[in-house]
Scaffold this active site. Structure first.
Site, PDB file in Angstrom:
ATOM      1  N   LYS A   9      -5.752   2.868   5.357  1.00 56.57           N
ATOM      2  CA  LYS A   9      -5.904   1.918   4.265  1.00 56.57           C
ATOM      3  C   LYS A   9      -7.123   2.365   3.438  1.00 56.57           C
ATOM      4  O   LYS A   9      -7.989   3.093   3.929  1.00 56.57           O
ATOM      5  CB  LYS A   9      -6.130   0.492   4.805  1.00 56.57           C
ATOM      6  CG  LYS A   9      -5.018   0.013   5.740  1.00 56.57           C
ATOM      7  CD  LYS A   9      -3.680  -0.037   5.049  1.00 56.57           C
ATOM      8  CE  LYS A   9      -2.593  -0.701   5.865  1.00 56.57           C
ATOM      9  NZ  LYS A   9      -1.976   0.137   6.903  1.00 56.57           N
TER      10      LYS A   9
HETATM   11  C1  LIG Z   1       2.310  -3.817   4.692  1.00 56.86           C
HETATM   12  C2  LIG Z   1       1.584  -3.993   5.986  1.00 56.86           C
HETATM   13  N1  LIG Z   1       1.572  -5.205   6.559  1.00 56.86           N
HETATM   14  C3  LIG Z   1       0.902  -5.430   7.713  1.00 56.86           C
HETATM   15  C4  LIG Z   1       0.223  -4.422   8.356  1.00 56.86           C
HETATM   16  C5  LIG Z   1      -0.460  -4.723   9.646  1.00 56.86           C
HETATM   17  O1  LIG Z   1      -1.808  -4.353   9.670  1.00 56.86           O
HETATM   18  P1  LIG Z   1      -2.493  -3.879  11.025  1.00 56.86           P
HETATM   19  O2  LIG Z   1      -1.918  -2.548  11.402  1.00 56.86           O
HETATM   20  O3  LIG Z   1      -3.949  -3.809  10.698  1.00 56.86           O
HETATM   21  O4  LIG Z   1      -2.194  -4.926  12.045  1.00 56.86           O
HETATM   22  C6  LIG Z   1       0.201  -3.145   7.795  1.00 56.86           C
HETATM   23  C7  LIG Z   1      -0.553  -2.014   8.389  1.00 56.86           C
HETATM   24  O5  LIG Z   1      -0.246  -1.310   9.223  1.00 56.86           O
HETATM   25  C8  LIG Z   1       0.916  -2.913   6.591  1.00 56.86           C
HETATM   26  O6  LIG Z   1       0.941  -1.700   6.023  1.00 56.86           O
END
Ligand SMILES: Cc1ncc(COP(=O)(O)O)c(C=O)c1O
Length: 366
Positions: free
Chosen positions: A178
């Site tokens: 990110k």
């Molecule tokens: C669009 C989207 N939603 C939710 C998530 C969930 O985030 P995390 O991996 O930090 O739990 C991600 C990331 O992987 C994502 O790209």
């Protein structure tokens, strides 16, 4: 075009991490997560920020705070990763998948309207690849149907549309890859004090409890953000404009290098959209486009479909097979090469990606 180098050395981050380590172990968790929340609130111009352990946890806390629970239906685009939907399962709610419009990547609001029932409580717009849908259309749909809006802005730090910041009420991830990264981590933004108070209780086993409630009086989660990760997030937040600009320039660089490539057309942001450039997006106008993305991934160019096998969420095996699959979402995913970037991708890496993509597109005969 020159991709700017990371400003300064890694020293400030190393200093901050060293300071945190010297203060550990600290059962209180230390002050850094709260400091991060204050600086995020200032950077995003919102009243409340709650830092948590992941983007998934941010969605879980936000949906719980909006009262989503067993029996509720929540509209969610099929054009998303499974992490958007997992919190609904944990809360006992039902995801109802909505199609997307291949021309805009935005939600297909006709499909969404057909899927509203008396049990629909919320909608989760997902700004996949940092691309943001029309905020006015979203607001009017949500208000017409009386729905809470919880934005999945995990990939959308730095995007705005029609002057609105992605995730003005929303959930972000800070997972590596990110733009604002901390290894793992996430946060939610809200203008509503009661949502923030609920989320703070929810991330820490209902301690502190929201005003008027007893501590530890409900079952919740431990999804606190650990101090070393908060330190990384803070250091990166303090150079966020550089990080957004870097990603935009990386994306411009790759798309520019591929301008003349047969069968690949860069996707442009919408009018009024200030896109963070999260992933260079190319429409694949070649036979068997998904196989092309998989093929270039094997040649070392990572992408959402080629490397991470992203498919429409409604087709995943844990969801009952839909009578009417979301064909727009499938078409978008099959035809989009979304190249996965990180801060570490230099001009040399991008030029290598461009050379591989151009060579394979020119020779493509599946
Ligand atoms: C669009 C989207 N939603 C939710 C998530 C969930 O985030 P995390 O991996 O930090 O739990 C991600 C990331 O992987 C994502 O790209």
């Amino acid at each position: 075009m020159t991709i700017p180098q990371t400003p300064g050395s890694a020293q400030p981050l190393e200093d901050q991490l060293g300071a945190v380590l010297r203060q550990m172990p600290d059962p209180s968790g230390g002050p850094l997560a709260a400091e991060l929340e204050r600086e995020l609130a200032e950077a995003f111009g919102v009243a409340h920020v709650v830092a948590v352990a992941s983007g998934t946890a941010a969605l879980h806390a936000a949906l719980a705070a909006c009262g989503i629970g067993p029996g509720d239906e929540v509209l969610v685009p099929a054009l998303t990763v499974v992490m958007t939907v997992a919190p609904l399962g944990a809360l006992g709610a039902t995801p109802v998948f909505v199609d997307s419009d291949p021309a805009t990547l935005d939600l297909d609001y006709d499909d969404a309207a057909r899927k509203v029932t008396s049990r629909t409580r919320a909608i989760i717009p997902v700004h996949l690849w940092g691309r943001m849908g029309d905020p006015a259309a979203l607001a009017s749909f949500a208000s017409e149907h009386g729905l809470a809006v919880v934005e999945d802005a995990a990939q959308a730090v730095g995007t705005t549309r029609d002057g609105q910041r992605a995730g003005t009420v929303g959930c972000f991830s800070m997972k590596d890859g990110k733009i604002l990264w901390s290894g793992e981590g996430g946060f939610l933004l809200t203008a509503r004090r009661e949502v923030a108070e609920y989320a703070r209780a929810f991330r820490s086993h209902w301690l502190p409890a929201p005003p008027g409630e007893a501590p530890l009086s409900r079952l919740a989660t431990n999804s606190r953000l650990a101090a070393p990760l908060a330190a990384i997030a803070l250091a990166n937040l303090r150079r966020i404009s550089h990080l957004v600009q870097l990603r935009q320039e990386q994306t411009r660089h790759l798309l520019h290098a591929l301008e003349q490539t047969p069968g690949l057309v860069a996707l442009s942001p919408a009018a009024g959209e200030e896109w963070n450039g999260f992933a260079p997006l190319l429409h694949i106008d070649l036979p068997n486009p998904r196989a092309f993305a998989e093929h270039v991934a094997q040649q070392g160019v990572p992408s959402s479909t080629g490397r991470f096998r992203l498919v429409p969420c409604d087709t995943r095996p844990m969801f009952t097979s839909p009578d009417r699959p979301c064909r727009g979402a499938a078409q978008i995913l099959d035809h989009t090469l979304a190249v996965v970037l990180t801060e570490r991708d230099t001009e040399t890496t991008l030029d290598r990606y461009a050379a591989v993509i151009a060579r394979e597109a020119t020779a493509w005969a599946p």
